[in-house]
Design an enzyme around this catalytic site. Structure first.
Site, PDB file in Angstrom:
ATOM      1  N   PRO A 232      12.766  -1.885  -8.357  1.00  0.00           N
ATOM      2  CA  PRO A 232      11.581  -2.906  -7.998  1.00  0.00           C
ATOM      3  C   PRO A 232      10.876  -2.619  -9.446  1.00  0.00           C
ATOM      4  O   PRO A 232      10.065  -1.844  -9.793  1.00  0.00           O
ATOM      5  CB  PRO A 232      11.122  -2.142  -7.086  1.00  0.00           C
ATOM      6  CG  PRO A 232      11.592  -0.507  -6.719  1.00  0.00           C
ATOM      7  CD  PRO A 232      12.863  -0.822  -7.924  1.00  0.00           C
ATOM      8  N   ASP A 405      10.032   1.219 -13.484  1.00  0.00           N
ATOM      9  CA  ASP A 405      10.121   1.094 -12.015  1.00  0.00           C
ATOM     10  C   ASP A 405       8.903   1.341 -11.123  1.00  0.00           C
ATOM     11  O   ASP A 405       8.716   2.133 -11.005  1.00  0.00           O
ATOM     12  CB  ASP A 405      11.330   2.110 -11.976  1.00  0.00           C
ATOM     13  CG  ASP A 405      12.159   2.070 -10.273  1.00  0.00           C
ATOM     14  OD1 ASP A 405      11.693   1.501  -9.332  1.00  0.00           O
ATOM     15  OD2 ASP A 405      12.828   2.518 -10.311  1.00  0.00           O
ATOM     16  N   HIS A 406       8.805   0.644 -10.016  1.00  0.00           N
ATOM     17  CA  HIS A 406       7.274  -0.122  -9.080  1.00  0.00           C
ATOM     18  C   HIS A 406       7.751   1.452  -8.208  1.00  0.00           C
ATOM     19  O   HIS A 406       6.791   1.739  -7.619  1.00  0.00           O
ATOM     20  CB  HIS A 406       7.188  -0.672  -8.519  1.00  0.00           C
ATOM     21  CG  HIS A 406       5.742  -1.390  -9.010  1.00  0.00           C
ATOM     22  ND1 HIS A 406       4.810  -0.584  -8.082  1.00  0.00           N
ATOM     23  CD2 HIS A 406       5.314  -2.957  -9.232  1.00  0.00           C
ATOM     24  CE1 HIS A 406       3.832  -0.919  -8.986  1.00  0.00           C
ATOM     25  NE2 HIS A 406       3.830  -2.520  -9.258  1.00  0.00           N
ATOM     26  N   ARG A 407       8.804   2.327  -7.767  1.00  0.00           N
ATOM     27  CA  ARG A 407       9.143   3.529  -7.417  1.00  0.00           C
ATOM     28  C   ARG A 407       8.138   4.795  -7.985  1.00  0.00           C
ATOM     29  O   ARG A 407       8.011   5.179  -7.117  1.00  0.00           O
ATOM     30  CB  ARG A 407      10.149   4.053  -6.530  1.00  0.00           C
ATOM     31  CG  ARG A 407      11.171   2.652  -6.021  1.00  0.00           C
ATOM     32  CD  ARG A 407      12.584   2.669  -6.805  1.00  0.00           C
ATOM     33  NE  ARG A 407      13.278   2.857  -7.277  1.00  0.00           N
ATOM     34  CZ  ARG A 407      14.595   2.754  -7.397  1.00  0.00           C
ATOM     35  NH1 ARG A 407      15.253   3.403  -5.902  1.00  0.00           N
ATOM     36  NH2 ARG A 407      14.628   3.235  -8.703  1.00  0.00           N
TER      37      ARG A 407
END
Length: 432
Positions: A232, A405-407
């Site tokens: 994401p 990466d938004h994680r």
């Protein structure tokens, strides 16, 4: 029992390689550390040196065959080991399983060795006769011969034809490099003789070229598809006044007498920002469902090579001085001209720097190179109007783009990293 040269461990989990070119033939005498075969792994194309001297008895694989680690590449002739008082007792090349000693000078190969000296006479017709008749006979658009080597396909494509349209002189009709070279040699007189004829053929419409997605193109496609499907990602960007950076770079070169590439200096700033924002120097272990924050910064440098887009790695970049990092980046740049990176140099990166400004691009949204969690893109330097101390001036401006990466983190960490790199560009002497 005769000595066998087994495919060595190529490192980093690589367990197989494709034979793309033999440099020796049965009956030839080889010295210790003499390159005998060219193979392509999932990471690079390398020439493998023979770890012992003797007479070649048998080639255990054809061009195009895939050989696994531990399987024989060639066997020496029985009772034909060469005694050489000047040769070392063991190999000087770094081949896992064969030991290491002081390097031995590589014996000069005889003329023609690069493309398979001593090749059987059956392949001789492929090397004949320059002329229009020879070219039309060699290249047949209706023919679909077997081609496995990416190198062979690329050479033919650059010459304007499909290698599969040739008659292959290799095993089972396989098209090899010498076949393509013979066709190119045959085409030259025809091209020089009649330019109008070429234009006529073009007006009638050339057949479509079908290029199999194999080798490095397949690897790139698989990795980047996985990136798009599983990460994401979010993208942020920032325009930066790089005028101070250009001035500082010139002063640094005058003071030291050394050249510093823009990529090397940006690599230094990237490492500094990663030390301050280590969340971006991470990877995601999807099986364990954890974020792995790496203690070492292994900086990948995106490089366009004749083999395609590769990401060679400066391992331990966080421990290097500015001059040491410059030298490592310069070394990668030299290898990029041929794409001949050692396999270990193409693995283990924890963050990637992509300086696509060298291609004349202002900006973009590069794709994260998994298992990394971020990539920094750098656009070209452009003269733009810029406000300096309340007054309008013309400055050298570049666009920085961070894809993350938004994680792993949110916008505050990503923005902090990007503004840190920007601050280094605007105040480079302090950062250096």
């Amino acid at each position: 029992m005769p000595e066998q040269f087994l495919l060595p461990d190529l490192g980093e989990g690589l367990t197989e390689a494709e034979v793309t070119n033999w440099l020796v033939q049965p009956g030839e005498t080889v010295a210790i550390d003499q390159p005998v075969v060219e193979v392509e792994s999932a990471k690079s194309i390398v020439e493998l040196p023979c770890p012992f001297a003797g007479t070649v008895g048998e080639l255990c694989a054809h061009v195009g065959d895939v050989v696994h680690a531990g399987q024989p590449l060639l066997r020496m002739a029985e009772h034909e080991v060469i005694e050489d008082a000047e040769a070392p007792a063991s190999s000087g090349a770094v081949l896992v399983g064969y030991g290491v000693s002081e390097p031995a000078p590589v014996r000069q190969r005889t003329r023609g060795a690069r493309f398979g000296r001593g090749r059987a006479t059956a392949s001789a017709p492929a090397a004949v006769a320059p002329g229009a008749a020879a070219a039309s006979t060699l290249i047949d658009p209706t023919r679909r011969s077997r081609v496995v080597s990416p190198i062979v396909r690329r050479i033919a494509q650059e010459a304007g034809f499909d290698a599969a349209h040739l008659v292959g002189s290799g095993p089972d009709g396989l098209v090899v490099k010498s076949d393509v070279e013979a066709a190119i040699a045959a085409m030259k007189p025809q091209q020089q003789a009649s330019a109008p004829a070429s234009a006529s053929a073009q007006s009638q419409g050339d057949p479509d070229v079908r290029i199999p997605i194999t080798g490095i193109r397949e690897i790139i496609g698989t990795r980047l598809t996985r990136s798009r499907q599983t990460i994401p990602e979010a993208t942020i960007w920032l325009d930066v006044d790089a005028t101070p950076l250009i001035e500082a770079k010139k002063r640094l070169e005058v003071a030291t007498g050394d050249h510093y590439s823009l990529t090397a200096v940006l690599a230094r700033f990237t490492v500094a920002a990663l030390k301050k924002f280590p969340a971006l120097n991470s990877s995601v272990d999807e099986d364990a469902h954890v974020i792995v924050q790496h203690s070492a910064i292994n900086l990948g440098i995106a490089a366009q090579t004749p083999r395609g887009l590769l990401v060679p790695v400066v391992h331990g970049a966080h421990e290097l001085s500015t001059a040491e990092l410059r030298d490592r980046v310069a070394e990668l740049t030299e290898h990029a001209k041929k794409g001949d990176f050692p396999p270990a140099q193409l693995t283990g990166s924890t963050f990637t720097l992509d300086n696509y400004g060298g291609f004349g691009i202002d900006g973009g949204a590069p794709i994260i190179n998994p298992p990394e969690v971020a990539i920094l893109g750098v656009g070209r330097l452009v003269d733009r109007p810029w406000v300096v101390d309340g007054e309008l001036a013309v400055r050298k401006v570049m666009t920085l783009t961070l894809v993350f990466d938004h994680r792993v983190c949110d916008g505050d960490v990503a923005s902090g990293f990007l503004t840190r790199v920007a601050a280094c560009i605007e105040e480079p002497l302090l950062a250096l």
